[in-house]
Design a protein around this motif. Structure first.
Motif, PDB file in Angstrom:
ATOM      1  N   GLY A 156      19.255  11.054 -33.563  1.00 32.15           N
ATOM      2  CA  GLY A 156      17.922  11.168 -34.121  1.00 32.15           C
ATOM      3  C   GLY A 156      17.016  12.097 -33.338  1.00 32.15           C
ATOM      4  N   ILE A 157      17.605  13.191 -32.838  1.00 33.57           N
ATOM      5  CA  ILE A 157      16.847  14.146 -32.024  1.00 33.57           C
ATOM      6  C   ILE A 157      17.155  15.557 -32.500  1.00 33.57           C
ATOM      7  CG2 ILE A 157      16.770  12.687 -29.962  1.00 33.57           C
ATOM      8  CD1 ILE A 157      19.168  14.262 -28.891  1.00 33.57           C
ATOM      9  N   GLY A 158      16.398  16.522 -32.010  1.00 33.67           N
ATOM     10  CA  GLY A 158      16.711  17.914 -32.280  1.00 33.67           C
ATOM     11  C   GLY A 158      17.885  18.364 -31.427  1.00 33.67           C
ATOM     12  N   GLU A 159      18.651  19.305 -31.941  1.00 40.21           N
ATOM     13  CA  GLU A 159      19.839  19.760 -31.221  1.00 40.21           C
ATOM     14  C   GLU A 159      19.475  20.329 -29.851  1.00 40.21           C
ATOM     15  OE1 GLU A 159      23.864  22.413 -32.206  1.00 40.21           O
ATOM     16  OE2 GLU A 159      22.210  22.269 -33.655  1.00 40.21           O
ATOM     17  N   GLY A 160      18.336  21.005 -29.759  1.00 35.95           N
ATOM     18  CA  GLY A 160      17.938  21.589 -28.490  1.00 35.95           C
ATOM     19  C   GLY A 160      17.652  20.560 -27.420  1.00 35.95           C
ATOM     20  N   THR A 161      17.303  19.325 -27.840  1.00 35.36           N
ATOM     21  CA  THR A 161      17.009  18.269 -26.863  1.00 35.36           C
ATOM     22  C   THR A 161      18.229  17.957 -26.003  1.00 35.36           C
ATOM     23  OG1 THR A 161      15.394  17.305 -28.373  1.00 35.36           O
ATOM     24  CG2 THR A 161      16.181  15.901 -26.600  1.00 35.36           C
ATOM     25  N   ILE A 162      19.417  18.084 -26.584  1.00 33.88           N
ATOM     26  CA  ILE A 162      20.651  17.806 -25.841  1.00 33.88           C
ATOM     27  C   ILE A 162      20.726  18.700 -24.610  1.00 33.88           C
ATOM     28  CG2 ILE A 162      23.184  17.918 -25.923  1.00 33.88           C
ATOM     29  CD1 ILE A 162      22.979  17.296 -28.926  1.00 33.88           C
ATOM     30  N   PHE A 163      20.379  19.963 -24.792  1.00 28.94           N
ATOM     31  CA  PHE A 163      20.560  20.936 -23.712  1.00 28.94           C
ATOM     32  C   PHE A 163      19.410  20.933 -22.708  1.00 28.94           C
ATOM     33  CE2 PHE A 163      22.836  22.487 -27.493  1.00 28.94           C
ATOM     34  CZ  PHE A 163      24.129  22.371 -26.994  1.00 28.94           C
ATOM     35  N   ARG A 164      18.439  20.058 -22.927  1.00 27.60           N
ATOM     36  CA  ARG A 164      17.404  19.883 -21.911  1.00 27.60           C
ATOM     37  C   ARG A 164      17.878  18.939 -20.810  1.00 27.60           C
ATOM     38  NH1 ARG A 164      13.671  19.027 -26.498  1.00 27.60           N
ATOM     39  NH2 ARG A 164      12.790  21.061 -27.069  1.00 27.60           N
ATOM     40  N   VAL A 165      18.865  18.097 -21.126  1.00 27.95           N
ATOM     41  CA  VAL A 165      19.346  17.126 -20.128  1.00 27.95           C
ATOM     42  C   VAL A 165      20.832  17.291 -19.810  1.00 27.95           C
ATOM     43  CG1 VAL A 165      17.581  15.394 -20.581  1.00 27.95           C
ATOM     44  CG2 VAL A 165      19.656  15.422 -21.983  1.00 27.95           C
ATOM     45  N   LEU A 166      21.523  18.136 -20.558  1.00 27.54           N
ATOM     46  CA  LEU A 166      22.947  18.382 -20.339  1.00 27.54           C
ATOM     47  C   LEU A 166      23.210  19.878 -20.456  1.00 27.54           C
ATOM     48  CD1 LEU A 166      23.791  15.418 -22.552  1.00 27.54           C
ATOM     49  CD2 LEU A 166      24.938  15.622 -20.345  1.00 27.54           C
ATOM     50  N   ALA A 167      24.043  20.408 -19.586  1.00 32.32           N
ATOM     51  CA  ALA A 167      24.262  21.849 -19.551  1.00 32.32           C
ATOM     52  C   ALA A 167      24.956  22.364 -20.808  1.00 32.32           C
ATOM     53  CB  ALA A 167      25.081  22.226 -18.316  1.00 32.32           C
ATOM     54  N   ASP A 168      25.967  21.640 -21.277  1.00 33.77           N
ATOM     55  CA  ASP A 168      26.728  22.071 -22.442  1.00 33.77           C
ATOM     56  C   ASP A 168      27.517  20.893 -22.984  1.00 33.77           C
ATOM     57  OD1 ASP A 168      28.889  21.740 -20.653  1.00 33.77           O
ATOM     58  OD2 ASP A 168      28.870  23.864 -20.113  1.00 33.77           O
ATOM     59  N   LYS A 169      28.311  21.144 -24.026  1.00 31.51           N
ATOM     60  CA  LYS A 169      29.057  20.057 -24.655  1.00 31.51           C
ATOM     61  C   LYS A 169      30.122  19.503 -23.714  1.00 31.51           C
ATOM     62  CE  LYS A 169      32.176  20.224 -28.055  1.00 31.51           C
ATOM     63  NZ  LYS A 169      32.801  20.418 -29.381  1.00 31.51           N
ATOM     64  N   ASP A 170      30.739  20.359 -22.903  1.00 35.33           N
ATOM     65  CA  ASP A 170      31.741  19.868 -21.952  1.00 35.33           C
ATOM     66  C   ASP A 170      31.143  18.840 -21.000  1.00 35.33           C
ATOM     67  OD1 ASP A 170      33.911  21.251 -22.910  1.00 35.33           O
ATOM     68  OD2 ASP A 170      33.662  22.955 -21.562  1.00 35.33           O
ATOM     69  N   GLU A 171      29.937  19.113 -20.522  1.00 36.74           N
ATOM     70  CA  GLU A 171      29.298  18.145 -19.623  1.00 36.74           C
ATOM     71  C   GLU A 171      29.004  16.845 -20.360  1.00 36.74           C
ATOM     72  OE1 GLU A 171      25.226  17.492 -17.005  1.00 36.74           O
ATOM     73  OE2 GLU A 171      25.886  19.536 -17.433  1.00 36.74           O
ATOM     74  N   LEU A 172      28.633  16.943 -21.614  1.00 32.36           N
ATOM     75  CA  LEU A 172      28.379  15.745 -22.410  1.00 32.36           C
ATOM     76  C   LEU A 172      29.653  14.935 -22.610  1.00 32.36           C
ATOM     77  CD1 LEU A 172      26.742  13.882 -24.178  1.00 32.36           C
ATOM     78  CD2 LEU A 172      26.874  15.566 -26.032  1.00 32.36           C
ATOM     79  N   LEU A 173      30.764  15.618 -22.908  1.00 29.34           N
ATOM     80  CA  LEU A 173      32.031  14.897 -23.079  1.00 29.34           C
ATOM     81  C   LEU A 173      32.471  14.248 -21.771  1.00 29.34           C
ATOM     82  CD1 LEU A 173      34.040  17.336 -25.395  1.00 29.34           C
ATOM     83  CD2 LEU A 173      32.753  15.285 -26.029  1.00 29.34           C
ATOM     84  N   ASP A 174      32.276  14.943 -20.645  1.00 29.26           N
ATOM     85  CA  ASP A 174      32.579  14.346 -19.344  1.00 29.26           C
ATOM     86  C   ASP A 174      31.748  13.084 -19.133  1.00 29.26           C
ATOM     87  OD1 ASP A 174      34.365  16.357 -18.745  1.00 29.26           O
ATOM     88  OD2 ASP A 174      32.969  17.503 -17.512  1.00 29.26           O
ATOM     89  N   ALA A 175      30.466  13.160 -19.501  1.00 27.57           N
ATOM     90  CA  ALA A 175      29.575  12.014 -19.328  1.00 27.57           C
ATOM     91  C   ALA A 175      30.011  10.849 -20.210  1.00 27.57           C
ATOM     92  CB  ALA A 175      28.133  12.412 -19.648  1.00 27.57           C
ATOM     93  N   CYS A 176      30.529  11.146 -21.403  1.00 25.83           N
ATOM     94  CA  CYS A 176      31.016  10.094 -22.297  1.00 25.83           C
ATOM     95  C   CYS A 176      32.227   9.383 -21.697  1.00 25.83           C
ATOM     96  CB  CYS A 176      31.383  10.676 -23.662  1.00 25.83           C
ATOM     97  SG  CYS A 176      29.957  11.177 -24.650  1.00 25.83           S
ATOM     98  N   VAL A 177      33.126  10.153 -21.102  1.00 29.68           N
ATOM     99  CA  VAL A 177      34.306   9.557 -20.469  1.00 29.68           C
ATOM    100  C   VAL A 177      33.879   8.656 -19.317  1.00 29.68           C
ATOM    101  CG1 VAL A 177      36.388  10.044 -19.132  1.00 29.68           C
ATOM    102  CG2 VAL A 177      35.864  11.412 -21.156  1.00 29.68           C
TER     103      VAL A 177
END
Length: 202
Positions: free
Chosen positions: A48-69
């Motif tokens: 429920g956020i804008g796509e750009g909000t993701i990259f304000r707290v995470l560098a990229d999708k790889d970092e997000l997937l690492d964080a999920c693991v």
């Protein structure tokens, strides 16, 4: 006269850490469903956020997937469930509830890892250790055994071994058997653990 409309209060802003945690938690079900093929647009919609909000707290999708693991592997949720088990109920019921909580945790790990592997995603399960130290692999095991030991405490005077030792043995038994055990299978494991393989008449 029409009364003035009440001003809508804006929800308190999240800290970067809270925002990051919210995004990670929203992403995990998508990773289980789509693996590394999940897009940041899909993640933003789920959160429920804008796509750009993701990259304000995470560098990229790889970092997000690492964080999920890392979030999936964290034992926090299962430890909280074990800690909330009613100690007034029979020991067998306490151990069964604990086993089901730990199995659910392992199933979730398997679902995330499996989804990433089948879609070609990289899996990095450890944060870089400070000062070049090797990460402590017991960090997730010791708290689980400590939580299990507390379940044995009410019967302390009738136990063959100290609660801490029984907790280690029970933990080992759970994770050397199948991760696809049904509730009935878990009940059988608990029964044999508490009463042995032989009947009283054998």
């Amino acid at each position: 006269m029409t009364p003035p409309k009440a001003k809508r209060r804006r929800a308190p802003a999240m800290s970067p850490e809270e925002r990051r945690e919210m995004i990670v938690r929203a992403t995990i079900p998508l990773v289980i469903e789509r693996g590394s093929a999940v897009t940041t647009r899909q993640i933003a919609q789920a959160a429920g956020i804008g796509e750009g909000t993701i990259f304000r707290v995470l560098a990229d999708k790889d970092e997000l997937l690492d964080a999920c693991v890392l979030e999936t592997m964290s034992p926090g949720n299962s430890l909280a469930e074990i800690g909330s088990i009613d100690l007034d109920q029979p020991l067998a019921d306490r151990l069964r509830e604990a086993a089901e909580a730990m199995r659910a945790h392992m199933d979730r790990i398997g679902a995330v890892m499996g989804a990433l592997q089948t879609t070609g995603g990289r899996i990095r399960t450890e944060r870089p250790a400070p000062s070049g130290q090797v990460p402590d692999r017991q960090a997730g095991i010791n708290p689980a055994c400590d939580a299990l030991a507390e379940l044995f405490e009410p019967e302390c005077d009738t136990l063959r071994l100290p609660p801490e030792r029984l907790a280690v043995l029970f933990f080992g038994l759970l994770f050397t058997s199948s991760h696809h055990d049904s509730p009935q299978d878990i009940a059988e494991i608990v029964e044999v653990f508490l009463h042995g393989a032989l009947t009283t008449s054998a």
